[in-house]
Motif scaffolding. Sequence first.
Motif, PDB file in Angstrom:
ATOM      1  N   ALA A  37       6.777  -0.018 -10.036  1.00  0.00           N
ATOM      2  CA  ALA A  37       5.877  -1.130 -10.377  1.00  0.00           C
ATOM      3  C   ALA A  37       5.967  -2.245  -9.340  1.00  0.00           C
ATOM      4  N   ARG A  38       7.165  -2.475  -8.836  1.00  0.00           N
ATOM      5  CA  ARG A  38       7.317  -3.551  -7.837  1.00  0.00           C
ATOM      6  C   ARG A  38       6.743  -3.142  -6.489  1.00  0.00           C
ATOM      7  N   MET A  39       6.720  -1.835  -6.241  1.00  0.00           N
ATOM      8  CA  MET A  39       6.118  -1.396  -4.977  1.00  0.00           C
ATOM      9  C   MET A  39       4.598  -1.371  -5.079  1.00  0.00           C
ATOM     10  N   LEU A  40       4.093  -0.871  -6.197  1.00  0.00           N
ATOM     11  CA  LEU A  40       2.647  -0.653  -6.311  1.00  0.00           C
ATOM     12  C   LEU A  40       1.908  -1.836  -6.933  1.00  0.00           C
ATOM     13  N   GLU A  47       3.088   4.177 -13.245  1.00  0.00           N
ATOM     14  CA  GLU A  47       3.363   5.211 -14.254  1.00  0.00           C
ATOM     15  C   GLU A  47       2.986   6.595 -13.725  1.00  0.00           C
ATOM     16  N   GLU A  48       1.830   6.667 -13.091  1.00  0.00           N
ATOM     17  CA  GLU A  48       1.380   7.949 -12.540  1.00  0.00           C
ATOM     18  C   GLU A  48       2.285   8.400 -11.402  1.00  0.00           C
ATOM     19  N   ALA A  49       2.660   7.444 -10.567  1.00  0.00           N
ATOM     20  CA  ALA A  49       3.545   7.770  -9.437  1.00  0.00           C
ATOM     21  C   ALA A  49       4.887   8.275  -9.941  1.00  0.00           C
ATOM     22  N   LEU A  50       5.383   7.630 -10.989  1.00  0.00           N
ATOM     23  CA  LEU A  50       6.685   8.025 -11.537  1.00  0.00           C
ATOM     24  C   LEU A  50       6.616   9.414 -12.167  1.00  0.00           C
ATOM     25  N   GLN A  51       5.532   9.671 -12.852  1.00  0.00           N
ATOM     26  CA  GLN A  51       5.351  11.001 -13.454  1.00  0.00           C
ATOM     27  C   GLN A  51       5.343  12.057 -12.342  1.00  0.00           C
ATOM     28  N   ASP A  52       4.610  11.772 -11.298  1.00  0.00           N
ATOM     29  CA  ASP A  52       4.546  12.688 -10.157  1.00  0.00           C
ATOM     30  C   ASP A  52       5.944  12.882  -9.555  1.00  0.00           C
ATOM     31  N   ALA A  53       6.680  11.779  -9.434  1.00  0.00           N
ATOM     32  CA  ALA A  53       8.029  11.848  -8.842  1.00  0.00           C
ATOM     33  C   ALA A  53       8.959  12.700  -9.693  1.00  0.00           C
ATOM     34  N   PHE A  54       8.899  12.541 -11.006  1.00  0.00           N
ATOM     35  CA  PHE A  54       9.774  13.333 -11.880  1.00  0.00           C
ATOM     36  C   PHE A  54       9.433  14.828 -11.797  1.00  0.00           C
ATOM     37  N   ILE A  55       8.158  15.134 -11.708  1.00  0.00           N
ATOM     38  CA  ILE A  55       7.758  16.550 -11.618  1.00  0.00           C
ATOM     39  C   ILE A  55       8.194  17.123 -10.265  1.00  0.00           C
ATOM     40  N   ARG A  56       8.008  16.338  -9.215  1.00  0.00           N
ATOM     41  CA  ARG A  56       8.457  16.791  -7.887  1.00  0.00           C
ATOM     42  C   ARG A  56       9.963  17.013  -7.869  1.00  0.00           C
ATOM     43  N   ALA A  57      10.678  16.072  -8.473  1.00  0.00           N
ATOM     44  CA  ALA A  57      12.149  16.175  -8.499  1.00  0.00           C
ATOM     45  C   ALA A  57      12.574  17.435  -9.241  1.00  0.00           C
ATOM     46  N   PHE A  58      11.902  17.729 -10.339  1.00  0.00           N
ATOM     47  CA  PHE A  58      12.240  18.925 -11.112  1.00  0.00           C
ATOM     48  C   PHE A  58      12.045  20.180 -10.254  1.00  0.00           C
ATOM     49  N   VAL A  78      10.849   8.783  -5.451  1.00  0.00           N
ATOM     50  CA  VAL A  78       9.971   7.722  -6.002  1.00  0.00           C
ATOM     51  C   VAL A  78       9.440   6.852  -4.856  1.00  0.00           C
ATOM     52  N   PHE A  79      10.352   6.476  -3.976  1.00  0.00           N
ATOM     53  CA  PHE A  79       9.985   5.622  -2.850  1.00  0.00           C
ATOM     54  C   PHE A  79       8.924   6.309  -1.978  1.00  0.00           C
ATOM     55  N   ASN A  80       9.126   7.599  -1.710  1.00  0.00           N
ATOM     56  CA  ASN A  80       8.181   8.327  -0.862  1.00  0.00           C
ATOM     57  C   ASN A  80       6.814   8.481  -1.533  1.00  0.00           C
ATOM     58  N   VAL A  81       6.829   8.760  -2.835  1.00  0.00           N
ATOM     59  CA  VAL A  81       5.557   8.897  -3.563  1.00  0.00           C
ATOM     60  C   VAL A  81       4.792   7.565  -3.515  1.00  0.00           C
ATOM     61  N   CYS A  82       5.503   6.474  -3.785  1.00  0.00           N
ATOM     62  CA  CYS A  82       4.856   5.146  -3.778  1.00  0.00           C
ATOM     63  C   CYS A  82       4.390   4.771  -2.370  1.00  0.00           C
ATOM     64  N   SER A  83       5.214   5.098  -1.364  1.00  0.00           N
ATOM     65  CA  SER A  83       4.827   4.784   0.024  1.00  0.00           C
ATOM     66  C   SER A  83       3.560   5.532   0.408  1.00  0.00           C
ATOM     67  N   THR A  84       3.470   6.788  -0.055  1.00  0.00           N
ATOM     68  CA  THR A  84       2.271   7.580   0.248  1.00  0.00           C
ATOM     69  C   THR A  84       1.043   6.948  -0.385  1.00  0.00           C
ATOM     70  N   LYS A  89      -3.791   3.538   0.504  1.00  0.00           N
ATOM     71  CA  LYS A  89      -4.563   2.321   0.216  1.00  0.00           C
ATOM     72  C   LYS A  89      -4.669   1.416   1.436  1.00  0.00           C
ATOM     73  N   GLY A  90      -3.989   1.826   2.512  1.00  0.00           N
ATOM     74  CA  GLY A  90      -4.062   1.037   3.739  1.00  0.00           C
ATOM     75  C   GLY A  90      -2.951   0.029   3.900  1.00  0.00           C
ATOM     76  N   ASN A  91      -1.976   0.061   2.993  1.00  0.00           N
ATOM     77  CA  ASN A  91      -0.844  -0.849   3.097  1.00  0.00           C
ATOM     78  C   ASN A  91       0.296  -0.138   3.821  1.00  0.00           C
ATOM     79  N   VAL A  92       0.689  -0.649   4.971  1.00  0.00           N
ATOM     80  CA  VAL A  92       1.713   0.033   5.767  1.00  0.00           C
ATOM     81  C   VAL A  92       2.947  -0.841   5.960  1.00  0.00           C
ATOM     82  N   SER A  93       3.211  -1.675   4.973  1.00  0.00           N
ATOM     83  CA  SER A  93       4.302  -2.640   5.164  1.00  0.00           C
ATOM     84  C   SER A  93       5.665  -1.959   5.311  1.00  0.00           C
ATOM     85  N   PHE A  94       5.794  -0.710   4.836  1.00  0.00           N
ATOM     86  CA  PHE A  94       7.098  -0.057   4.906  1.00  0.00           C
ATOM     87  C   PHE A  94       7.430   0.438   6.307  1.00  0.00           C
ATOM     88  N   SER A  95       6.374   0.745   7.053  1.00  0.00           N
ATOM     89  CA  SER A  95       6.647   1.316   8.368  1.00  0.00           C
ATOM     90  C   SER A  95       6.927   0.239   9.408  1.00  0.00           C
TER      91      SER A  95
END
Lengths: 196, 171
Positions: A37-40, A47-58, A78-84, A89-95
């Motif tokens: 939530a703090r990243m996005l 919520e969607e990103a987290l769901q995706d992250a949990f499924i990927r982790a599994f 989680v960090f990678n999913v949110c960064s993607t 969205k055009g936000n590249v603050s992490f890089s």
Amino acid sequence: MNEHTDQDIIRRVLAGEQKAYAELVDRHKDKAMTLAARMLKNHHDAEEALQDAFIRAFKALPSFEWKSSFSTWFYRIVFNVCSTILSKKGNVSFSSIDDERDNYHSIEIPASDAEPDIEFEQKEFSAVIRQEIEKMEEGYSAILTMFFLQEMSYDEIVSVTGLPLGTVKNRLFRARAQLRRAVLRHFPQERFLEKT
Amino acid sequence: MEYVDGTLDPSRAFHIELMVKQLPQLQNEIAMLKAMGETVKGIQHPVPMNFTRRIMDEILPHKESLWFRFIKNSSNVFAMVIVLSLIGTVLISSTSSTHSTSDYFITLINSFSPTYNEVYAQLSSSIQQFAQPVNSAVKTPSGKILMVGLIIFSLYVIIDEVISKRMMMRK
């Protein structure tokens, strides 16, 4: 106390007891949600990103590296999913690596002539912090969250974000400085004096 | 910052502590930074109540049988009822002919037990009374077209549902 460690649960899941994964989800969902939530900056996307992250982790559990903790490994996902999502969205603050330091020590500390006021309005204080985190750049609020909420060490944050140690320290420093400035705009500093 | 976070080595932390004790402004600063850290820690974004179940539903293989999931869907049941009704109407409409399908069933059931024969005869007569208008309507050309259309539509709904369920399972 018969508390299973994360690694015990992973062993059970890998042995075929897939339902045990729910325990891992329950343990990490709230803190991971806060990071997302703090990243996005959007609860639904988080919520969607987290769901995706949990499924990927599994799905990736068979390749889990036992030398690291599940939380560090999972927060990296989680960090990678949110960064993607942010990069789409055009936000590249992490890089971007910005080692420019705030002139933190030049901020004037108000004199405390008055009698120390130990009690302060926790709700107001909390609201100020919350607002400031919302305004903060994702790259800073994420590191702030990992450090305080997930209680990660600098090395763990480096492992999760892939950023250099200096950048991690700098971002944490700047994030705190931003919070500090916001707090001082609303509260006189002497209110924070601890009971000793 | 390392002093505030408690990550500073003990000897250096001790020296800083001595300094802090003499400087009230520094005490204020440290107290504020600690309060900030605790507050950041306390602000969380909890997930919805059913979050774990949603994850597990996505992860775990579906254990319900295809038949059970099919029945659960009301549109399938509706389609199935239409198909069965039409088949039943066709069977009943053919009872007047000499070698009808229903005659064959009556003979077959009769061979098992006379009680079944009585029950079937009663059931058949009441269904015939009920189905008489439908029966005559189906015999007209437009009725036949409508019946064929309904059967095709019902089969389409059933097949579509089964295929989409299988696609979801694979996903």
